[in-house]
Design an enzyme around this catalytic site. Sequence first.
Site, PDB file in Angstrom:
ATOM      1  N   GLY A 110       0.290  -1.568   0.265  1.00  0.00           N
ATOM      2  CA  GLY A 110       0.062  -0.301  -0.080  1.00  0.00           C
ATOM      3  C   GLY A 110       0.672   1.217  -0.398  1.00  0.00           C
TER       4      GLY A 110
ATOM      5  CG  ASP B 273      -8.152  -0.261   3.776  1.00  0.00           C
ATOM      6  OD1 ASP B 273      -9.011  -0.768   3.460  1.00  0.00           O
ATOM      7  OD2 ASP B 273      -7.890   0.794   4.372  1.00  0.00           O
TER       8      ASP B 273
ATOM      9  NE  ARG C 138      -4.093   2.423   8.446  1.00  0.00           N
ATOM     10  CZ  ARG C 138      -3.408   1.150   9.372  1.00  0.00           C
ATOM     11  NH1 ARG C 138      -3.773   1.543  10.170  1.00  0.00           N
ATOM     12  NH2 ARG C 138      -3.267   0.212   8.461  1.00  0.00           N
TER      13      ARG C 138
ATOM     14  CE1 TYR D  99      -6.401  -8.131  10.529  1.00  0.00           C
ATOM     15  CE2 TYR D  99      -7.592  -8.619  12.873  1.00  0.00           C
ATOM     16  CZ  TYR D  99      -6.385  -7.458  12.167  1.00  0.00           C
ATOM     17  OH  TYR D  99      -6.073  -6.846  12.392  1.00  0.00           O
TER      18      TYR D  99
HETATM   19  N1  LIG Z   1       8.170   6.643   3.740  1.00  0.00           N
HETATM   20  C1  LIG Z   1       8.268   5.084   4.237  1.00  0.00           C
HETATM   21  N2  LIG Z   1       9.333   5.005   3.731  1.00  0.00           N
HETATM   22  C2  LIG Z   1       9.964   4.312   4.138  1.00  0.00           C
HETATM   23  N3  LIG Z   1       9.282   2.706   4.445  1.00  0.00           N
HETATM   24  C3  LIG Z   1       8.072   3.045   4.898  1.00  0.00           C
HETATM   25  C4  LIG Z   1       7.215   4.684   5.002  1.00  0.00           C
HETATM   26  N4  LIG Z   1       5.926   3.949   5.391  1.00  0.00           N
HETATM   27  C5  LIG Z   1       5.819   2.422   5.581  1.00  0.00           C
HETATM   28  N5  LIG Z   1       7.111   2.395   4.903  1.00  0.00           N
HETATM   29  C6  LIG Z   1       7.835   0.941   5.238  1.00  0.00           C
HETATM   30  O1  LIG Z   1       6.433  -0.230   4.564  1.00  0.00           O
HETATM   31  C7  LIG Z   1       6.017  -1.257   5.076  1.00  0.00           C
HETATM   32  C8  LIG Z   1       4.448  -0.985   5.000  1.00  0.00           C
HETATM   33  O2  LIG Z   1       4.113  -0.195   5.299  1.00  0.00           O
HETATM   34  P1  LIG Z   1       2.548   0.000   5.916  1.00  0.00           P
HETATM   35  O3  LIG Z   1       2.675  -1.308   6.885  1.00  0.00           O
HETATM   36  O4  LIG Z   1       2.148   1.388   6.122  1.00  0.00           O
HETATM   37  O5  LIG Z   1       1.473  -0.987   4.678  1.00  0.00           O
HETATM   38  P2  LIG Z   1       1.182  -0.386   3.569  1.00  0.00           P
HETATM   39  O6  LIG Z   1       1.913  -0.762   2.762  1.00  0.00           O
HETATM   40  O7  LIG Z   1       0.417   1.131   3.722  1.00  0.00           O
HETATM   41  O8  LIG Z   1      -0.054  -1.193   3.350  1.00  0.00           O
HETATM   42  P3  LIG Z   1      -1.763  -1.592   3.751  1.00  0.00           P
HETATM   43  O9  LIG Z   1      -3.059  -1.207   3.333  1.00  0.00           O
HETATM   44  O10 LIG Z   1      -2.189  -2.804   4.297  1.00  0.00           O
HETATM   45  O11 LIG Z   1      -1.240  -0.309   5.089  1.00  0.00           O
HETATM   46  C9  LIG Z   1       6.426  -1.488   6.053  1.00  0.00           C
HETATM   47  O12 LIG Z   1       7.222  -2.096   6.333  1.00  0.00           O
HETATM   48  C10 LIG Z   1       6.756  -0.339   6.637  1.00  0.00           C
HETATM   49  O13 LIG Z   1       7.892   0.000   7.252  1.00  0.00           O
HETATM   50  O1  LIG Z   2      -3.832  -5.629  11.697  1.00  0.00           O
HETATM   51  P1  LIG Z   2      -2.923  -4.938  10.569  1.00  0.00           P
HETATM   52  O2  LIG Z   2      -3.379  -6.113   9.919  1.00  0.00           O
HETATM   53  O3  LIG Z   2      -2.498  -3.924  11.115  1.00  0.00           O
HETATM   54  O4  LIG Z   2      -4.342  -4.299   9.589  1.00  0.00           O
HETATM   55  C1  LIG Z   2      -4.898  -3.124   9.666  1.00  0.00           C
HETATM   56  C2  LIG Z   2      -5.667  -2.458   8.061  1.00  0.00           C
HETATM   57  O5  LIG Z   2      -5.408  -2.717   6.928  1.00  0.00           O
HETATM   58  C3  LIG Z   2      -5.997  -2.645   6.144  1.00  0.00           C
HETATM   59  O6  LIG Z   2      -6.869  -3.362   5.907  1.00  0.00           O
HETATM   60  C4  LIG Z   2      -5.263  -2.273   5.146  1.00  0.00           C
HETATM   61  O7  LIG Z   2      -4.000  -0.541   5.535  1.00  0.00           O
HETATM   62  C5  LIG Z   2      -5.868  -1.592   7.156  1.00  0.00           C
HETATM   63  O8  LIG Z   2      -7.637  -0.872   6.480  1.00  0.00           O
HETATM   64  C6  LIG Z   2      -6.397  -1.836   8.543  1.00  0.00           C
HETATM   65  O9  LIG Z   2      -6.362  -0.695   9.523  1.00  0.00           O
HETATM   66 MG   LIG Z   3      -0.926   2.220   3.721  1.00  0.00          MG
END
Ligand SMILES: Nc1ncnc2c1ncn2[C@@H]1O[C@H](COP(=O)(O)OP(=O)(O)OP(=O)(O)O)[C@@H](O)[C@H]1O
Ligand SMILES: O=P(O)(O)OC[C@H]1O[C@](O)(CO)[C@@H](O)[C@@H]1O
Ligand SMILES: [Mg+2]
Length: 537
Positions: A278, A309, A354, A460
């Site tokens: 994401g 999302d 979220r 989940y």
């Molecule tokens: N600004 C950033 N710079 C570098 N790495 C990042 C940054 N933000 C998040 N990450 C890294 O990216 C990975 C995934 O980030 P995050 O947990 O926010 O999920 P996401 O990719 O946004 O997916 P989701 O939709 O499930 O939240 C993590 O390993 C986190 O450390």
């Molecule tokens: O519990 P976890 O694995 O951190 O994921 C929850 C989050 O993942 C998502 O599905 C994707 O960002 C959000 O809607 C939710 O808040």
């Molecule tokens: Mg995210």
Amino acid sequence: MESLSPVIGQKAIFPSTTGYTDHDLFSGPVRLRTVRNLNRACRRLRIRVQAGNGVSKNAAAGVGIDFSDPDWKLKYSREFEARFNIPHMTDVFPDAVSYPSTFCLKMRTPITETFAEGYPSDEKWHGYVNNNDRVLLKVINYSSPSSAGAECIDSNCSWVEQWVHRAGPREKIFFKPEEVKAAIVTCGGLCPGLNDVIRQIVITLEIYGVKKIVGIPFGYRGFSEKGLAEMPLSRKVVQNVHLSGGSLLGVSRGGPKVSDIVDSIQERGINMLFVLGGNGTHAGANAIHDECRKRRIKAAVVGVPKTIDNDIMLMDKTFGFDTAVEEAQRAINSAYIEAHSAYRGIGIVKLMGRSSGFIAMQASLASGQIDICLIPEVPFNLHGPHGVLRHLKYLLETKGSAVVCAAEGAGQDFLEKTNAKDASGNAVLGDIGVYLQQEIKKYFKELEQTADVKYIDPTYMIRACRANASDGILCTVLGQNAVHGAFAGYSGITVGICNTHYVYFPIPEVISKPRVVDPNSRMWHRCLTSTGQPDFL
Ligand SMILES: Nc1ncnc2c1ncn2[C@@H]1O[C@H](COP(=O)(O)OP(=O)(O)OP(=O)(O)O)[C@@H](O)[C@H]1O
Ligand SMILES: O=P(O)(O)OC[C@H]1O[C@](O)(CO)[C@@H](O)[C@@H]1O
Ligand SMILES: [Mg+2]
């Protein structure tokens, strides 16, 4: 060049002044009270939209653009073209050599072991995408800022074409397949379709002739944590992985610093990295791309946006979203049956989301069983004459039952803030579902009226499942295009679907802010029409 874009990654937007027409809202039979409420909703929504909806639309409008300049449209287009330019290997290595593509479906000769005889190619094959092919980002020519959902650059809503790069295989490639070591990593939370994308990346890499393909286990952590070995991948390994949900490679949040990840990429000799995740993951991917450029590493970093999302900017949808909506309907149906079968039953379903209410909105629309849909983008009162509780009382009196669907980010102002963060730094939200359940029970108890409240939290379950057919196809196209983009020499890009066509975006543009439901969009209005819910302000 003088910056003409009001805010990077954000269009200058003029809000609608009318919101929606009576015809739009009242196209079906609506109760009188609801009509009154909707009228009030129209007025209040209008005020809220003008006030900015969180993203200050008015503030963004026109900033930095001199509309008196007769060439402002041309300049805007040039600025847009520059913003949406996709980084290419030749930006850093002007002398980088290209080769005829080894991806040629017409000449189906088996891939040779060494390409000693030269690369297979067929110049007459018209299956390649030209680097200058473009796709229109916006396809509605709004005639007025008052049109529902209008996104305008100037006060006349002038039409300015905005083109983005078309995805697909190129005739020239910038990597010799036998010199490629490709890695795939899946980060963040789970999402239906991760395995489908992994599978397609591997299969397509093999078609190009790549032999060294590995999976990095458990997200970015797999680059640094001891004991987490690379997983060798091949068509044989991934053949059936799409038949189950989850990620073959595992996922994680948090992890090493970008410089450590790039150290690891160098040590392992990885020169193509496919990053599925994401907004956070993409921020990481872009930082990895920047760091590789800084160190002059010839590597392609390509993202595939993953989020149930649907909160990634500029694309029609992200993979996994449709499946999540479909699964969410099962929970809604159960809540409906429970509520409908109980004496004065109220069902509550909390769905993920979220900061964006897309899942809640679409699942409410799809099910047709929701009376109240609550999303983070639209504020509401729980108590008071126009609050959710009062409306529930009305629904029990008139319908006998009610079903509420709340996105997890909705109504966070009611909940105590903990400042807790997950390993990636995302705020840990309070449980709006539990809160609603408690408040509803309390409300009816105080009224000394029966209310049989059932709360379903399928959290989940909606994302741990296998991708449905439409997501399966989307994953296939995105996965293949990710490989085409890398071979074409692009890096710091991500793939997406845009007005049903497939495109490459520069990563910063899609993560500049989360994509949210526009309370003035036709889709949200359709949701309001469908639920018949009033404005809760
Ligand atoms: N600004 C950033 N710079 C570098 N790495 C990042 C940054 N933000 C998040 N990450 C890294 O990216 C990975 C995934 O980030 P995050 O947990 O926010 O999920 P996401 O990719 O946004 O997916 P989701 O939709 O499930 O939240 C993590 O390993 C986190 O450390
Ligand atoms: O519990 P976890 O694995 O951190 O994921 C929850 C989050 O993942 C998502 O599905 C994707 O960002 C959000 O809607 C939710 O808040
Ligand atoms: Mg995210």
